[in-house]
Design a protein around this motif. Sequence first.
Motif, mmCIF file in Angstrom:
data_model
loop_
_atom_site.group_PDB
_atom_site.id
_atom_site.type_symbol
_atom_site.label_atom_id
_atom_site.label_comp_id
_atom_site.label_asym_id
_atom_site.label_seq_id
_atom_site.Cartn_x
_atom_site.Cartn_y
_atom_site.Cartn_z
ATOM 1 N N ASP A 159 0.860 -1.265 -0.165
ATOM 2 C CA ASP A 159 -0.080 -0.033 -0.015
ATOM 3 C C ASP A 159 0.940 1.317 -0.068
ATOM 4 O OD1 ASP A 159 -2.788 1.009 0.456
ATOM 5 O OD2 ASP A 159 -1.813 2.103 1.861
ATOM 6 N N ASP A 160 0.381 2.319 -0.754
ATOM 7 C CA ASP A 160 1.356 3.428 -0.675
ATOM 8 C C ASP A 160 1.170 4.431 0.402
ATOM 9 O OD1 ASP A 160 -1.560 4.092 -1.875
ATOM 10 O OD2 ASP A 160 -0.863 6.134 -1.676
ATOM 11 N N GLU A 161 0.348 4.197 1.400
ATOM 12 C CA GLU A 161 -0.179 4.830 2.499
ATOM 13 C C GLU A 161 0.286 6.356 2.555
ATOM 14 O OE1 GLU A 161 3.289 3.117 4.770
ATOM 15 O OE2 GLU A 161 2.022 1.065 5.307
ATOM 16 N N GLY A 162 -0.180 6.761 1.403
ATOM 17 C CA GLY A 162 -0.573 8.196 1.018
ATOM 18 C C GLY A 162 1.077 9.112 1.041
ATOM 19 N N ARG A 163 2.047 8.212 0.829
ATOM 20 C CA ARG A 163 3.248 8.674 0.852
ATOM 21 C C ARG A 163 3.727 9.574 -0.477
ATOM 22 N NH1 ARG A 163 6.801 3.818 1.160
ATOM 23 N NH2 ARG A 163 8.690 5.195 0.785
ATOM 24 N N ILE A 164 4.493 10.387 -0.331
ATOM 25 C CA ILE A 164 5.115 11.237 -1.464
ATOM 26 C C ILE A 164 6.579 10.694 -1.980
ATOM 27 C CG2 ILE A 164 5.472 13.786 -2.269
ATOM 28 C CD1 ILE A 164 2.546 13.422 -1.554
ATOM 29 N N VAL A 165 6.831 10.628 -2.766
ATOM 30 C CA VAL A 165 8.347 10.358 -3.240
ATOM 31 C C VAL A 165 8.883 11.281 -4.216
ATOM 32 C CG1 VAL A 165 8.026 7.819 -3.085
ATOM 33 C CG2 VAL A 165 7.416 8.876 -5.046
ATOM 34 N N PRO A 166 10.216 11.366 -4.100
ATOM 35 C CA PRO A 166 10.840 12.462 -4.942
ATOM 36 C C PRO A 166 10.952 11.888 -6.568
ATOM 37 C CG PRO A 166 12.536 11.310 -3.625
ATOM 38 C CD PRO A 166 11.228 11.009 -3.083
ATOM 39 N N THR A 167 11.047 12.751 -7.529
ATOM 40 C CA THR A 167 11.189 12.236 -8.729
ATOM 41 C C THR A 167 12.223 12.950 -9.328
ATOM 42 O OG1 THR A 167 9.621 13.289 -10.038
ATOM 43 C CG2 THR A 167 8.820 11.367 -8.752
ATOM 44 N N LEU A 168 12.466 12.847 -10.959
ATOM 45 C CA LEU A 168 13.405 13.834 -11.311
ATOM 46 C C LEU A 168 12.726 15.196 -11.879
ATOM 47 C CD1 LEU A 168 14.992 11.455 -14.412
ATOM 48 C CD2 LEU A 168 16.307 12.607 -12.405
ATOM 49 N N ARG A 169 11.544 15.137 -11.664
ATOM 50 C CA ARG A 169 10.761 16.216 -11.712
ATOM 51 C C ARG A 169 9.847 16.883 -10.752
ATOM 52 N NH1 ARG A 169 13.971 16.522 -15.375
ATOM 53 N NH2 ARG A 169 13.884 15.181 -17.374
ATOM 54 N N GLY A 170 10.508 16.558 -9.293
ATOM 55 C CA GLY A 170 9.630 16.925 -8.520
ATOM 56 C C GLY A 170 8.825 15.881 -7.730
ATOM 57 N N PRO A 171 8.597 16.382 -6.333
ATOM 58 C CA PRO A 171 7.737 15.228 -5.575
ATOM 59 C C PRO A 171 6.401 14.541 -6.341
ATOM 60 C CG PRO A 171 7.378 17.234 -4.543
ATOM 61 C CD PRO A 171 8.585 17.559 -5.792
ATOM 62 N N LEU A 172 6.028 13.707 -6.121
ATOM 63 C CA LEU A 172 4.845 13.041 -6.575
ATOM 64 C C LEU A 172 4.240 12.066 -5.486
ATOM 65 C CD1 LEU A 172 5.308 12.463 -10.638
ATOM 66 C CD2 LEU A 172 4.048 14.353 -9.425
ATOM 67 N N PRO A 173 3.068 11.702 -5.617
ATOM 68 C CA PRO A 173 2.512 10.719 -4.853
ATOM 69 C C PRO A 173 3.118 9.206 -5.377
ATOM 70 C CG PRO A 173 0.383 12.252 -5.587
ATOM 71 C CD PRO A 173 1.855 12.384 -6.477
ATOM 72 N N LEU A 174 3.351 8.594 -4.171
ATOM 73 C CA LEU A 174 3.941 7.237 -4.652
ATOM 74 C C LEU A 174 2.767 6.389 -5.274
ATOM 75 C CD1 LEU A 174 5.805 4.827 -4.183
ATOM 76 C CD2 LEU A 174 5.006 4.258 -1.806
ATOM 77 N N ARG A 175 1.409 6.695 -5.136
ATOM 78 C CA ARG A 175 0.178 6.145 -5.761
ATOM 79 C C ARG A 175 0.682 5.907 -7.284
ATOM 80 N NH1 ARG A 175 -1.866 2.495 -4.410
ATOM 81 N NH2 ARG A 175 -1.436 1.690 -6.415
ATOM 82 N N TRP A 176 1.002 7.042 -7.890
ATOM 83 C CA TRP A 176 1.167 7.243 -9.128
ATOM 84 C C TRP A 176 2.331 6.599 -9.813
ATOM 85 C CZ3 TRP A 176 0.074 13.323 -9.607
ATOM 86 C CH2 TRP A 176 -1.075 13.654 -9.219
ATOM 87 N N GLN A 177 3.193 6.688 -8.900
ATOM 88 C CA GLN A 177 4.541 5.704 -9.183
ATOM 89 C C GLN A 177 4.310 4.521 -9.304
ATOM 90 O OE1 GLN A 177 7.116 6.778 -10.355
ATOM 91 N NE2 GLN A 177 8.984 6.021 -9.524
#
Lengths: 764, 159
Positions: free
Chosen positions: A80-98
């Motif tokens: 489960d993504d637990e609502g986490r935010i993760v860094p990406t090359l183009r800024g932070p995004l919800p882990l859900r989308w990753q």
Amino acid sequence: MIKSNAGRYRVVGTRPVRPDGVDKVTGRAIYGSDVRQQQTLHGAVLRSPHAHATIKSIDASKALALDGVHAVITAADFPDDEGRIVPTLRGPLPLRWQLDRLMASSKALYRGQPVAALCATDRHVAEEALALIAVEYEVLPAVISGIDAEAPDAPILLDGGAADSIRGLFEPVDGRPSNIARRIEMSLGDIAAGFAEADLVIEREFETAAAHQGYIEPHNATAFWNHDGQLTVWTSTQGAFGVRSQLSEVLGIPVSRIRVIPTEIGGGFGGKLSIYLEPLAALLSRSAGRPVQMAMSRTEVFEASGPVGATRSRVKIGAKRDGTLVAAELHLAYEAGAYPGAPVAGGARCALTPYAIPNQHIEGYDVVVNKPKVAAYRAPGAAQGAFGVDSVIDEIARALEIDPIELRIQNAAGDGSQRSDGATHGVIGNLDVMQAVRESDHYRSELEGEHRGRGIAMGFWQNGGGESSAYATVNPDGTVSLTTGSVDIGGQRASLAMQFAETMAIPYEDVKSLVADTDSIGFTGNTGGSRTTFATGLAVYHAALDLQRQLESRAASIWETDDEWVSYDDDGVVRGPNGKHFSFKELAQRLPSTGGMLQGRANTVPNAVGGSVGPAFAAHIVDVEVDTETGKVEVLRYTAIQDVGTAIHPSYVEGQIQGGAVQGIGIALSEEFLYDADGRMTNASFLDYRMPTTVDVPMIDVMLVEVPNPGHPYGVRGVGEVPIVPPLAAISNAIHDAIGIRMRRLPASPTAILDELLPDEDQD
Amino acid sequence: MGGRIVNTRINGDARTLLIDDRESLLDVLRDQAALTGTKEGCNNGNCGACSVILDGRLVNACLVMAAEVEGAEVTTVEGLERGPQELHPLQQAFLEEAALQCGICTPGFLVAAKALLDEHPDPSEHEVRFWLAGNLCRCTGYDKIIRAVLSAAETMRGA
């Protein structure tokens, strides 16, 4: 005179054979799909056939029942993504989308998005089993272009709570949800006052099609989830540590349980920074208890990995009658694919940077559409931004009857100029590059013949820095094993060994250059952003200095003196009191009996000077001939000029520039993703997606300009990315010179040229 | 699907391979014969990374069924070396001219170039480009590859 560092160093600037060369010309080098582990199962991915659809149900029971199938996974197998935010090359995004990008949970947002995966005894069984998985979809209307995505009544791709916690992401437009993920803005001076000063203002709109990096090796992964919970992944990646951290995020396990072994890599150009198959192979291996190997087909690479998306731009530039550029306004809208992350900031930061224009206003939009999520592609976003700018500057030069290179020289950004992003340039070779155009044989030559024309354009890329590690272990025979974490994508083993040999004043042949996995070397950033020879080179340099200090100390103890009386001199000789000395080799041979072997180590992060660590400028000159019967544009002659700081291995520097130029030629003339109204890519093969072949390009002449980067001991600047920036405008400008038509939508394919030449005729 | 035994000669060695009827020559070279130097880039004959020489003809191994090589002679990149510790002049020229970057297309280019030089020992630049048009390289822009092939041809004519 063109600035050059030729002859300044012993090893740097020479052209030795690369350490991994023999393995790569004999077929022995092991790339990702060449990895062979006992009992390996073959994985395959079931992908969404729809560009936009709700997934109602997935039934894999028949597939699992097929003889030879060992495991099936769906999005439910990810944590489960637990609502986490993760860094990406183009800024932070919800882990859900990753997670959804890797395997769709509730909605498929592009054709080709993974929906399920399985592993079986061989690839044929795996393919049969895929057909037995039943997925029920509810097809939704697809948004296929950025223009459609911005329409007030457009279907909204990403709504709901996932974005709410990230500031600036999907802010409502006119109170309604939107497909605009992010908006960026940059300003210099006073834009209205700038245009008020102008005698000539030209405003034009431009478009570029989506284009793929086109690496010849498809994405692949081999994973083994061992019974002790340790996960080993072999993969063709531009960054083993990047894969490790991404896997840790999406699998919910600590990095200490993941070992990523980077294999040789068959091209990347930015496209092999993101994970695709790695977590699927890992989860399948966990379920099956055996190693799982996966590779994409070429169609999967086109439909399901990340290209650069289509872009639109509006460019408005004002000039005084004498050619002084006084104001520039850019509006850039880049397609991100299904999840945010279009490289619009790259376009915004770079497009105007070769020019000192005091008043600027730049807006950029990151727009989601029902296409695969874009990935980095060589100077991400910069080529598409520069296309419009250098096309308008060409128009201004013609309107004012000023030679296009003279107009650029007149307005060249120099040391201390302010960049669009507000930073101030350090030492740059921009003007040197422009002057080299003027001095080049190519630019001075006459171009004769009907429907032939010449174009020039500039390019800028800031280049990357970041963390790198290097270990240099002395062997008792007087050689050194040099280990780094930088994947060798085009000769970096050589360029790193050369910098080490130069610093130690030992022969290049005595340095064995190796690439290590994530458990065998300190953290090292990606082979990307034109950073490796620069940033890992810096680590190698400091590892050499560390080793020199240890060698001095050892010699001091052998000579029974203090360290301060001993020095490692720049001829590779360790000298002490009373004329005592050791060559490097002599001292290496003494190490085993005087306290043991030594290892130089370094972990470095370069400092940014002038807003970037090794900014690079390029100018390209191209001659074309347009066949007005067929619309085909032939490239007759091509010269690429670039400030490379210092060329460590000039052949590989030239090679980077030649390869980048030809990728740019492809974007300019032949490469584009074609979609039907349902969001199906209609040319997902190398037959129909036309990358330049040997017969489509001439020799690419290269002129290296060397204005050393003060932020690197040998003056290295990043090289690989900037050469893809100038070709688009250079070719479009050349086509105009040849036939008087401005191609403001690329590629300038034969069809597109004929559309311009024969606007009212039926071409069927 | 059925399996069958195929007797073939790969890089001079007689080989007996047990194949699945669905497999291409590319599949069996890489999986049964453990010759992973032949690469898969597209699996539909458009990139040339799997170029091999089959009974003297340059082919894409992905477009040849394995069952077709019964009694045939196959040369892959692993068969180019002139002898122990002796590279083919093309291999040597690719090293010296820096004609590879990532190296994934290199085996295919080397095999295709060998097929060219076997037939045309003194090609023009145009002929080299024409002959190699079925091989895609994304790193080099082709410049150094063309130069390496011309250089190897010159070396071989002098030998």
